[in-house]
Design a protein around this motif. Structure first.
Motif, PDB file in Angstrom:
ATOM      1  N   ASP A 217       6.847   9.864  29.253  1.00  0.00           N
ATOM      2  CA  ASP A 217       5.778   8.813  29.374  1.00  0.00           C
ATOM      3  C   ASP A 217       6.345   7.374  29.971  1.00  0.00           C
ATOM      4  O   ASP A 217       5.735   6.523  30.660  1.00  0.00           O
ATOM      5  CB  ASP A 217       5.409   8.568  27.848  1.00  0.00           C
ATOM      6  CG  ASP A 217       4.570   9.346  27.532  1.00  0.00           C
ATOM      7  OD1 ASP A 217       4.048  10.363  28.235  1.00  0.00           O
ATOM      8  OD2 ASP A 217       4.183   9.482  26.135  1.00  0.00           O
ATOM      9  N   ALA A 218       7.676   7.263  29.797  1.00  0.00           N
ATOM     10  CA  ALA A 218       8.465   6.087  30.241  1.00  0.00           C
ATOM     11  C   ALA A 218       8.547   6.141  31.627  1.00  0.00           C
ATOM     12  O   ALA A 218       8.445   5.006  32.667  1.00  0.00           O
ATOM     13  CB  ALA A 218       9.853   6.077  29.823  1.00  0.00           C
ATOM     14  N   VAL A 219       8.963   7.368  32.317  1.00  0.00           N
ATOM     15  CA  VAL A 219       8.747   7.722  33.748  1.00  0.00           C
ATOM     16  C   VAL A 219       7.708   7.468  34.353  1.00  0.00           C
ATOM     17  O   VAL A 219       7.255   6.584  35.483  1.00  0.00           O
ATOM     18  CB  VAL A 219       9.458   8.915  34.074  1.00  0.00           C
ATOM     19  CG1 VAL A 219       9.621   9.264  35.654  1.00  0.00           C
ATOM     20  CG2 VAL A 219      11.144   9.124  33.608  1.00  0.00           C
ATOM     21  N   ILE A 220       6.557   7.847  33.721  1.00  0.00           N
ATOM     22  CA  ILE A 220       5.037   7.912  34.251  1.00  0.00           C
ATOM     23  C   ILE A 220       4.582   6.368  34.578  1.00  0.00           C
ATOM     24  O   ILE A 220       4.181   5.785  35.441  1.00  0.00           O
ATOM     25  CB  ILE A 220       4.166   8.638  33.645  1.00  0.00           C
ATOM     26  CG1 ILE A 220       4.528   9.986  33.547  1.00  0.00           C
ATOM     27  CG2 ILE A 220       2.803   8.143  33.909  1.00  0.00           C
ATOM     28  CD1 ILE A 220       3.665  11.049  32.707  1.00  0.00           C
ATOM     29  N   ASN A 221       5.026   5.621  33.286  1.00  0.00           N
ATOM     30  CA  ASN A 221       4.738   4.283  33.213  1.00  0.00           C
ATOM     31  C   ASN A 221       5.338   3.432  34.351  1.00  0.00           C
ATOM     32  O   ASN A 221       4.722   2.457  35.012  1.00  0.00           O
ATOM     33  CB  ASN A 221       4.763   3.585  31.835  1.00  0.00           C
ATOM     34  CG  ASN A 221       3.801   4.232  30.793  1.00  0.00           C
ATOM     35  OD1 ASN A 221       2.921   4.529  31.287  1.00  0.00           O
ATOM     36  ND2 ASN A 221       4.144   4.139  29.635  1.00  0.00           N
ATOM     37  N   SER A 222       6.692   3.549  34.416  1.00  0.00           N
ATOM     38  CA  SER A 222       7.458   2.980  35.273  1.00  0.00           C
ATOM     39  C   SER A 222       7.077   3.065  36.832  1.00  0.00           C
ATOM     40  O   SER A 222       7.130   2.299  37.685  1.00  0.00           O
ATOM     41  CB  SER A 222       8.908   3.263  35.366  1.00  0.00           C
ATOM     42  OG  SER A 222       9.867   2.680  36.189  1.00  0.00           O
ATOM     43  N   VAL A 223       6.691   4.391  37.081  1.00  0.00           N
ATOM     44  CA  VAL A 223       6.330   4.724  38.628  1.00  0.00           C
ATOM     45  C   VAL A 223       4.796   4.065  38.992  1.00  0.00           C
ATOM     46  O   VAL A 223       4.681   3.680  39.989  1.00  0.00           O
ATOM     47  CB  VAL A 223       6.095   6.460  38.605  1.00  0.00           C
ATOM     48  CG1 VAL A 223       5.375   6.649  39.873  1.00  0.00           C
ATOM     49  CG2 VAL A 223       7.423   6.959  38.632  1.00  0.00           C
ATOM     50  N   ILE A 224       3.931   4.296  37.804  1.00  0.00           N
ATOM     51  CA  ILE A 224       2.897   3.448  38.158  1.00  0.00           C
ATOM     52  C   ILE A 224       2.895   1.885  38.071  1.00  0.00           C
ATOM     53  O   ILE A 224       2.245   1.375  38.990  1.00  0.00           O
ATOM     54  CB  ILE A 224       1.941   3.666  36.829  1.00  0.00           C
ATOM     55  CG1 ILE A 224       1.335   5.210  36.799  1.00  0.00           C
ATOM     56  CG2 ILE A 224       0.589   2.787  36.774  1.00  0.00           C
ATOM     57  CD1 ILE A 224       0.586   5.432  35.425  1.00  0.00           C
ATOM     58  N   HIS A 225       3.779   1.448  37.611  1.00  0.00           N
ATOM     59  CA  HIS A 225       4.148  -0.064  37.643  1.00  0.00           C
ATOM     60  C   HIS A 225       4.590  -0.422  38.945  1.00  0.00           C
ATOM     61  O   HIS A 225       4.364  -1.510  39.441  1.00  0.00           O
ATOM     62  CB  HIS A 225       5.028  -0.650  36.542  1.00  0.00           C
ATOM     63  CG  HIS A 225       5.539  -1.923  36.579  1.00  0.00           C
ATOM     64  ND1 HIS A 225       4.695  -2.989  36.214  1.00  0.00           N
ATOM     65  CD2 HIS A 225       6.630  -2.399  36.921  1.00  0.00           C
ATOM     66  CE1 HIS A 225       5.275  -4.221  36.392  1.00  0.00           C
ATOM     67  NE2 HIS A 225       6.249  -4.037  37.006  1.00  0.00           N
TER      68      HIS A 225
END
Length: 227
Positions: A217-225
């Motif tokens: 989830d942290a990786v997904i959120n960082s990529v989206i950001h």
């Protein structure tokens, strides 16, 4: 999305973290696979245990050869191991390894490096040059041990110099007896201009399912950001 996984050093835990991230992404019903194009050191069957771990963590019918097309025998720096076998490591080998699995049409392809960021491939070329040429985002695995602050900050400086985007970093607690581990993590959080994606505690049994999901989830959120 292709992401390169590098580490502060050999044995920082790149494979441990990459496998955990793969499993977390798959828990989110995302299609993900892991590659280790170069590996040095083999088991009795002539295969690299890190590459086998990525193959096992990938929920796709990858062959060992697809995960690790260049497997070098001696557990030493890959360019030295390759020279001992009369081989030359090239960027085209890396590119071919990625292209060979593109038909799977994954949401995430995680490409794990060997050693640290500035890994020599030949007398003139570095693995980091290939990643920078492609402009892939990078995740840095910090092996939490004495000396990791210097290793981590120098690596981040090199990543910035290369102009590659840093998705974030993982604090991988490889030394269960490390003094002031939390203070070291806090120091890195203060100094690294990218999010700490997860703090993975020392666990002989492997990364817990909930922690795998948290990391994903942290990786997904960082990529989206970043987009």
């Amino acid at each position: 999305m292709k992401i390169f996984i590098t580490g502060t050093d050999t044995d920082a835990g790149k494979t441990y973290c990459t496998a955990a991230l793969l499993q977390g992404l798959q828990q989110r019903q995302l299609k993900a696979l892991g590659l280790k194009p170069f590996a040095a050191g083999v088991n009795a069957d002539g295969q690299n245990t890190d590459a086998l771990a990525l193959q096992s963590a990938t929920d796709l019918p990858l062959t060992y050869q697809q995960v690790n097309p260049v497997c070098l025998v001696d557990p030493i720096a890959p360019h030295i191991a390759a020279a001992r076998q009369g081989l030359t490591l090239t960027f085209s080998q890396l590119t071919d390894a990625v292209r060979a699995v593109e038909h799977y049409q994954t949401d995430f392809t995680l490409v794990e490096g060997a050693g640290g960021w500035m890994l020599p491939m030949t007398d003139d070329d570095y693995l980091s040059d290939w990643v920078a040429e492609l402009g892939w985002p990078v995740i840095l695995v910090v092996g939490m041990k004495l000396g990791c602050l210097n290793h981590a900050l120098l690596t981040v400086q090199a990543l910035q110099h290369a102009g590659v985007p840093l998705v974030g970093w993982i604090a991988n607690c490889i030394d269960p007896d490390m003094l002031s581990a939390n203070e070291n993590i806090a120091s890195l959080q203060q100094r690294i201009p990218a999010p700490c994606l997860a703090v993975l505690p020392f666990a002989a049994e492997g990364v817990a399912s909930a922690m795998q999901l948290q990391l994903a989830d942290a990786v997904i959120n960082s990529v989206i950001h970043r987009r």
